[in-house]
Design an enzyme around this catalytic site. Structure first.
Site, short mmCIF file in Angstrom:
data_model
loop_
_atom_site.label_atom_id
_atom_site.label_comp_id
_atom_site.label_asym_id
_atom_site.label_seq_id
_atom_site.Cartn_x
_atom_site.Cartn_y
_atom_site.Cartn_z
N VAL A 11 9.68 2.38 -0.84
CA VAL A 11 9.97 2.50 0.59
C VAL A 11 11.02 1.48 1.03
O VAL A 11 11.98 1.83 1.72
CB VAL A 11 8.66 2.37 1.40
CG1 VAL A 11 8.93 2.15 2.87
CG2 VAL A 11 7.84 3.62 1.21
N THR A 86 0.28 -1.52 -0.06
CA THR A 86 -1.07 -1.58 0.52
C THR A 86 -2.00 -0.77 -0.39
O THR A 86 -2.50 0.27 0.01
CB THR A 86 -1.09 -1.01 1.96
OG1 THR A 86 -0.42 0.27 1.96
CG2 THR A 86 -0.40 -1.92 2.94
N THR A 122 2.10 1.54 5.01
CA THR A 122 1.01 2.32 5.59
C THR A 122 -0.20 1.41 5.76
O THR A 122 -0.74 0.92 4.77
CB THR A 122 0.67 3.50 4.65
OG1 THR A 122 1.85 4.28 4.48
CG2 THR A 122 -0.45 4.35 5.21
N LYS A 207 0.15 8.18 10.78
CA LYS A 207 0.51 8.17 9.36
C LYS A 207 -0.67 8.63 8.49
O LYS A 207 -0.52 9.48 7.61
CB LYS A 207 0.96 6.76 8.96
CG LYS A 207 1.23 6.57 7.48
CD LYS A 207 2.37 7.42 6.98
CE LYS A 207 2.39 7.46 5.47
NZ LYS A 207 3.37 8.37 4.94
N CYS A 263 0.17 7.62 -2.73
CA CYS A 263 -0.30 7.57 -1.34
C CYS A 263 -1.49 8.44 -0.99
O CYS A 263 -2.45 7.95 -0.42
CB CYS A 263 0.87 7.81 -0.41
SG CYS A 263 2.00 6.41 -0.48
P1 NAD Z 1 5.80 -0.74 -4.14
O1 NAD Z 1 4.60 -1.32 -4.78
O2 NAD Z 1 6.70 0.17 -4.89
O3 NAD Z 1 6.72 -1.93 -3.57
C1 NAD Z 1 6.24 -3.03 -2.84
C2 NAD Z 1 7.17 -4.21 -3.13
O4 NAD Z 1 6.85 -5.30 -2.25
C3 NAD Z 1 7.05 -4.79 -4.55
O5 NAD Z 1 8.31 -4.79 -5.17
C4 NAD Z 1 6.52 -6.21 -4.34
O6 NAD Z 1 7.01 -7.12 -5.31
C5 NAD Z 1 7.05 -6.52 -2.96
N1 NAD Z 1 6.35 -7.61 -2.24
C6 NAD Z 1 5.01 -7.80 -2.10
N2 NAD Z 1 4.79 -8.90 -1.34
C7 NAD Z 1 6.00 -9.39 -0.97
C8 NAD Z 1 6.43 -10.50 -0.17
N3 NAD Z 1 5.55 -11.30 0.44
N4 NAD Z 1 7.75 -10.69 -0.01
C9 NAD Z 1 8.65 -9.88 -0.60
N5 NAD Z 1 8.31 -8.81 -1.37
C10 NAD Z 1 6.99 -8.58 -1.55
O7 NAD Z 1 5.26 0.00 -2.83
P2 NAD Z 1 5.86 1.30 -2.12
O8 NAD Z 1 5.51 2.52 -2.89
O9 NAD Z 1 7.26 1.04 -1.69
O10 NAD Z 1 4.93 1.33 -0.81
C11 NAD Z 1 5.07 0.36 0.20
C12 NAD Z 1 4.28 0.83 1.41
O11 NAD Z 1 4.85 2.02 1.94
C13 NAD Z 1 2.82 1.17 1.12
O12 NAD Z 1 2.04 0.81 2.22
C14 NAD Z 1 2.84 2.68 0.96
O13 NAD Z 1 1.59 3.27 1.29
C15 NAD Z 1 3.88 3.07 1.98
N6 NAD Z 1 4.56 4.35 1.69
C16 NAD Z 1 4.96 4.64 0.43
C17 NAD Z 1 5.65 5.83 0.17
C18 NAD Z 1 6.08 6.20 -1.23
O14 NAD Z 1 6.57 7.30 -1.41
N7 NAD Z 1 5.95 5.35 -2.22
C19 NAD Z 1 5.97 6.68 1.23
C20 NAD Z 1 5.56 6.33 2.53
C21 NAD Z 1 4.87 5.16 2.75
C1 UGA Z 2 3.42 12.06 0.25
C2 UGA Z 2 3.81 12.72 1.58
O1 UGA Z 2 4.30 14.04 1.33
C3 UGA Z 2 4.88 11.90 2.30
O2 UGA Z 2 5.14 12.47 3.58
C4 UGA Z 2 4.35 10.48 2.50
O3 UGA Z 2 5.32 9.66 3.10
C5 UGA Z 2 3.98 9.89 1.15
O4 UGA Z 2 2.99 10.73 0.50
C6 UGA Z 2 3.40 8.54 1.30
O5 UGA Z 2 2.75 8.25 2.29
O6 UGA Z 2 3.62 7.80 0.37
P1 UGA Z 2 4.50 11.93 -2.21
O7 UGA Z 2 3.19 11.34 -2.60
O8 UGA Z 2 5.75 11.25 -2.62
O9 UGA Z 2 4.58 12.06 -0.60
O10 UGA Z 2 4.59 13.40 -2.79
P2 UGA Z 2 4.12 14.86 -2.31
O11 UGA Z 2 5.25 15.77 -2.48
O12 UGA Z 2 3.44 14.84 -1.00
O13 UGA Z 2 3.02 15.22 -3.44
C7 UGA Z 2 1.79 14.54 -3.52
C8 UGA Z 2 0.88 15.23 -4.52
O14 UGA Z 2 0.44 16.50 -4.03
C9 UGA Z 2 1.55 15.53 -5.87
O15 UGA Z 2 0.65 15.27 -6.91
C10 UGA Z 2 1.88 17.01 -5.80
O16 UGA Z 2 1.94 17.63 -7.05
C11 UGA Z 2 0.70 17.52 -4.98
N1 UGA Z 2 0.98 18.79 -4.26
C12 UGA Z 2 1.89 18.81 -3.26
C13 UGA Z 2 0.28 19.94 -4.62
O17 UGA Z 2 -0.56 19.94 -5.54
N2 UGA Z 2 0.53 21.09 -3.92
C14 UGA Z 2 1.43 21.15 -2.90
O18 UGA Z 2 1.59 22.24 -2.30
C15 UGA Z 2 2.13 19.97 -2.57
#
Ligand code: NAD
Ligand code: UGA
Length: 434
Positions: A11, A86, A122, A207, A263
């Protein structure tokens, strides 16, 4: 404008690069030295289509920089975003907020003047208010506004989702915070993206409600798929027939082996725990979690059943290990349940994934990683399609049949055409279809 992004994960990195693309000066901070060094050298630590180009161009143009020094990053920033992890707290499923609170405290200690602190991670409802308390305690002398700006991007499509979102949600309590965030997202106003302005608690809950609803939707169609198998119906047509109703919508109605990812699993669990604690249990989400966990186990059992009830001495080719295509992310991937169960049952496992980097460290010992899909299929008694990477769609059933020892094919994503697989002499099974 100038922004500091705390956390260079999926993110933080994507949001940072996209804000830079909007013309904002962005400094991304991470505590992991090797990550920051790699980014400075132009190497992207994650696989996300298009991200390498976006980072390279914006870094070259001087709008995107990387550091481990938080104080340097937040100097002069109009907004500081928290994009740290998180994860599920071990044992109870609550979100582990230690990274969020630690980062908020670090920002407060390092701040030299008023700023807006925005949570993009999140976080459970009520976290923004706790962050406010931390800031007040650490820096009673400073005006720091707290805002919530949850992120809805999907891995594999992250840049498109960030640049053309369905909506932007901004939760805040001061006009200054709303104004800073509206200015940052100005390029999206221009393409008429709806902006939902609301309070902190509401933004935080939107969210979780969105992720949980999508998880319920997937689980619903997965259970419909099971019913279709018993009733002689076709889940693909059921989903189409339902989804064409504008009130339901066609997206997220693809039956499969159960949702995974970084997530949905952790966020559904955290929402269920928060709701229980607040005395308003969301039982539909609790049941979704249980059904999804059971489904991954059921997929392994389905493979063993297709092998005649015993996997001992059999070779199974598993195509696709990541939780979805176009990512290298393995967090809560169905393969983390299916492959170990098959291995425990005595099967030899051959796999192929286009992005096997993390999978290599997470699969049981003895799992073979092939360089191509057909290489994995070589000598297999059964082929299991677990993640629908595009390159698998084009595989020829004749070539699969020729490479295999046996003839069992389990398409757990309904990605292949049943008729052409059967014509090739394969015993083809899919999800929720006859
Ligand atoms: P991630 O684990 O990939 O990245 C988090 C990063 O933060 C790591 O590189 C870590 O080293 C760094 N970090 C931790 N503490 C720190 C600090 N004090 N200072 C500087 N850096 C620090 O996590 P992510 O997948 O990017 O997810 C981040 C948040 O966004 C989560 O809450 C997740 O639920 C939410 N989110 C993720 C996605 C997704 O697709 N991955 C989508 C929407 C929301
Ligand atoms: C999901 C949400 O789609 C994002 O909007 C959100 O920001 C994110 O989580 C998050 O909070 O991190 P992501 O996990 O990257 O995104 O991927 P998705 O495309 O949502 O797929 C999630 C899982 O559901 C996968 O395992 C996928 O294969 C499965 N899926 C998805 C199904 O089995 N059927 C579907 O129709 C869609």
């Amino acid at each position: 404008m100038r922004v500091a992004m705390i956390g260079a994960g999926y993110v933080g990195l994507v949001s940072g690069a996209c804000f830079a693309e909007f013309g904002v000066d962005v400094c991304v901070v991470d505590t992991e030295v090797s990550k920051v060094e790699a980014l400075r050298a132009g190497r992207i630590p994650i696989y996300e289509p298009g991200l390498d180009r976006l980072v390279e161009e914006n870094a070259r143009d001087g709008r995107l920089s990387f550091t481990t020094d938080l104080a340097e990053a937040i100097t002069g920033a109009d907004a500081v975003f928290l994009a740290v992890g998180t994860p599920s707290r071990r044992g109870d499923g609550h979100a582990d907020l230690s990274y969020v609170f630690a980062a908020a405290e670090q920002v407060a200690r390092a701040a030299k003047g008023p700023l807006v602190l925005v949570t993009k991670s999140t976080v459970p409802v009520g976290t923004g208010r706790k962050i406010k308390e931390i800031l007040r305690k650490v820096r009673p002398d400073l005006e720091i506004d707290v805002a919530s700006n949850p992120e809805f991007l999907r891995e594999g499509n992250a840049i498109g989702d960030f640049m053309r979102p369905d909506r932007v949600v901004i939760g805040a309590e001061s006009e200054r915070a709303f104004a800073v965030l509206r200015r940052l997202y100005r390029p999206l106003y221009l393409i008429e993206t709806p902006i939902v302005q609301t309070g902190l608690e509401t933004a935080e809950l939107i969210k979780y409600a969105a992720n949980a609803f999508l998880a319920v939707k997937i689980t619903f169609i997965n259970q419909m798929a099971d019913l279709c198998e018993k009733a002689g119906a076709d889940v693909h047509d059921v989903a189409r027939g339902m989804g064409l109703d504008g009130r339901i919508g066609r997206k997220f109605l693809h039956a499969g082996p159960g949702y995974g990812g970084s997530c949905f699993p952790k966020d559904t669990l955290a929402l269920a725990r928060t709701a229980q604690e607040l005395g308003a249990p969301v039982t539909i989400v609790e049941q979704t979690i249980a059904a999804n966990d059971a489904r991954k186990e059921a997929m392994a059992a389905r493979v063993i059943a297709a092998l005649g009830g015993a996997a001992q001495g059999k070779t199974v080719a598993v195509l696709g290990l990541t939780f979805k295509p176009e990512t290298d992310d393995m967090r809560d991937a169905p393969s983390l349940v299916v492959v170990p169960r098959l291995a425990e049952a005595g099967a030899t496992i051959r796999t192929y994934d286009p992005q096997p980097g993390h999978a290599r460290q997470m699969m049981p010992a003895g799992v073979h990683f092939a360089d191509t899909a057909l290489g994995a299929v070589e000598g297999a008694d059964a082929v299991v399609l677990l993640t629908e990477w595009n390159e698998f769609r084009a595989l020829s059933p004749q070539k699969i049949k020729a490479a295999m020892k046996g003839d069992v094919v389990l398409d757990l994503r309904n990605a292949w055409d049943p008729a052409s697989f059967r014509e090739a002499g394969l015993t083809y099974q899919s999800i929720g279809r006859q």
